[in-house]
Design a protein around this motif. Structure first.
Motif, short mmCIF file in Angstrom:
data_model
loop_
_atom_site.label_atom_id
_atom_site.label_comp_id
_atom_site.label_asym_id
_atom_site.label_seq_id
_atom_site.Cartn_x
_atom_site.Cartn_y
_atom_site.Cartn_z
N ARG A 46 6.16 2.47 5.60
CA ARG A 46 7.13 3.14 4.61
C ARG A 46 8.08 4.31 5.27
NH1 ARG A 46 4.70 5.50 -1.13
NH2 ARG A 46 7.09 5.61 -1.94
N LYS A 47 9.34 4.16 4.86
CA LYS A 47 10.18 5.48 4.81
C LYS A 47 10.32 6.24 3.49
CE LYS A 47 11.63 4.54 9.15
NZ LYS A 47 11.48 5.57 10.31
N LEU A 48 10.26 7.42 3.62
CA LEU A 48 10.26 8.30 2.38
C LEU A 48 11.75 8.97 2.46
CD1 LEU A 48 6.67 9.56 2.01
CD2 LEU A 48 7.99 7.92 0.70
N PRO A 49 12.38 9.29 1.52
CA PRO A 49 12.20 8.69 0.16
C PRO A 49 12.53 6.97 -0.03
CG PRO A 49 14.23 9.75 -0.14
CD PRO A 49 13.81 9.93 1.34
N SER A 50 13.14 6.57 0.79
CA SER A 50 13.29 5.10 0.67
C SER A 50 14.17 4.88 1.98
CB SER A 50 14.15 4.53 -0.62
OG SER A 50 15.69 5.18 -0.44
N ALA A 94 0.80 -1.26 -0.12
CA ALA A 94 0.04 0.13 -0.09
C ALA A 94 0.97 1.39 0.03
CB ALA A 94 -1.06 0.12 1.18
N GLU A 95 0.25 2.37 -0.14
CA GLU A 95 0.86 3.68 -0.24
C GLU A 95 1.63 3.97 0.84
OE1 GLU A 95 -0.72 8.26 -0.98
OE2 GLU A 95 -1.95 6.73 -0.05
N ASN A 96 1.50 3.50 1.98
CA ASN A 96 2.08 3.96 3.49
C ASN A 96 2.85 2.72 4.06
OD1 ASN A 96 1.08 6.67 3.13
ND2 ASN A 96 -0.84 6.30 4.14
N GLY A 97 2.92 1.71 3.35
CA GLY A 97 3.42 0.65 3.96
C GLY A 97 2.96 -0.92 3.47
#
Length: 307
Positions: free
Chosen positions: A247-251, A224-227
């Motif tokens: 999720r970690k942004l940008p990566s 999904a978008e956030n993880g």
């Protein structure tokens, strides 16, 4: 609530055990353990609900009888009919009689399945990109040796019905695009023993089911978008785990949390208690779900058998 267990096979024995002191009667045409051969023989005043654990072709006539006599019913999945109207009519007769007809999909009561539902409903993961489920049993030989199970579309209605119901449970509605058969194989059996389905979405969904896993297994990966969220195994095969990754942004490596369970299968008792609660408050039943599952399975079986 007093219950009659109709069909004393593997599932019927489980249902009888869970019913305990509420068991009023057992019915089976061939099993000598049963007190009656036919549901019509059971005194109508002796029970309030039936737990229907018969082969598929026997279910609809039994449910029709139960609706006529204003008895609640929990019926083992899948509930299959050649035409949608048969299920819609049964749903309407149950409603008119004021009784609950509930198709048993016990995996809804897996602790990690409920966690996945709550996670998705809470919106923490944002937009869902892809959902993949794998459900594997090692029962190809047992099914092949069965007097009635190795026929028709095989594993598709057997395990596929569970996966389709899980899609409804987690997403809250049928997917935006219809499922199609990616592959349908007869590796060892007369009927299909390995099937892969896909829906283009959104979200993109892939469902794989097999009787040739040798080690019973369930896996789910949701991106999904956030993880993401991941399930490994079921309580009955334990241990089972539920992992969420933020999720970690940008990566970068995501923050990860895993809940592990090692416990007996809680789903049979939980589902029975849920059914009794529905009966006490007058519903709702869930035959609307069966209309979509039945229609989808029928269309997919036609695709698979035509290929």
């Amino acid at each position: 609530m007093r219950v009659a267990v109709v069909g004393l096979g593997v599932q019927g024995h489980k249902r009888r055990s869970v019913a305990g002191a509420e068991l009023a009667a057992t019915v089976d045409p061939v099993n000598p353990e049963a007190g009656y051969r036919r549901i019509e023989e059971v005194p109508v005043a002796s029970y309030d609900a039936a737990l229907v654990c018969t082969p598929d072709e026997a279910k609809l006539p039994i449910l029709d009888y139960l609706a006529t006599h204003r008895k609640h019913a929990l019926v083992e999945k899948p509930l299959i009919a050649a035409e949608d109207q048969a299920l819609a009519g049964l749903r309407d007769r149950a409603r008119a009689a004021g009784v609950v007809f509930y198709t048993a999909y016990n995996h809804r009561f897996e602790p990690h399945f409920m966690r996945m539902r709550d996670l998705l409903q809470g919106g923490r993961l944002g937009r869902i990109y892809r959902l993949r489920m794998f459900y594997g049993n090692g029962t190809a030989r047992l099914v092949r040796n069965s007097a009635w199970r190795d026929e028709g579309a095989g594993v598709l209605p057997d395990l596929g019905s569970h996966l389709l119901d899980t899609v409804l449970f987690w997403l809250g509605a049928a997917p935006a695009s219809p499922f199609r058969v990616v592959s349908a194989s007869r590796f060892e059996n007369r009927a299909f023993d390995h099937v892969v389905l896909a829906s283009a979405g959104p979200p993109s969904i892939e469902l794989e089911m097999t009787l040739c896993s040798w080690r019973n297994d369930f896996k789910c990966d949701l991106l999904a978008e956030n993880g993401s969220a991941h399930i490994e195994s079921l309580c009955k095969w334990g241990p089972t785990s539920f992992t969420t990754r933020d999720r970690k942004l940008p990566s970068g490596r995501p923050d990860e949390q895993t809940e592990m369970l090692v416990q007996p299968d809680p789903t049979w008792v939980a589902e029975y208690d849920h059914f009794k609660a529905l009966c006490e408050r007058g519903g709702p039943g869930n035959l609307d779900n069966d209309l979509w599952i039945n229609r989808t399975l029928r269309q997919l079986a036609e695709q698979a058998l035509a290929s």
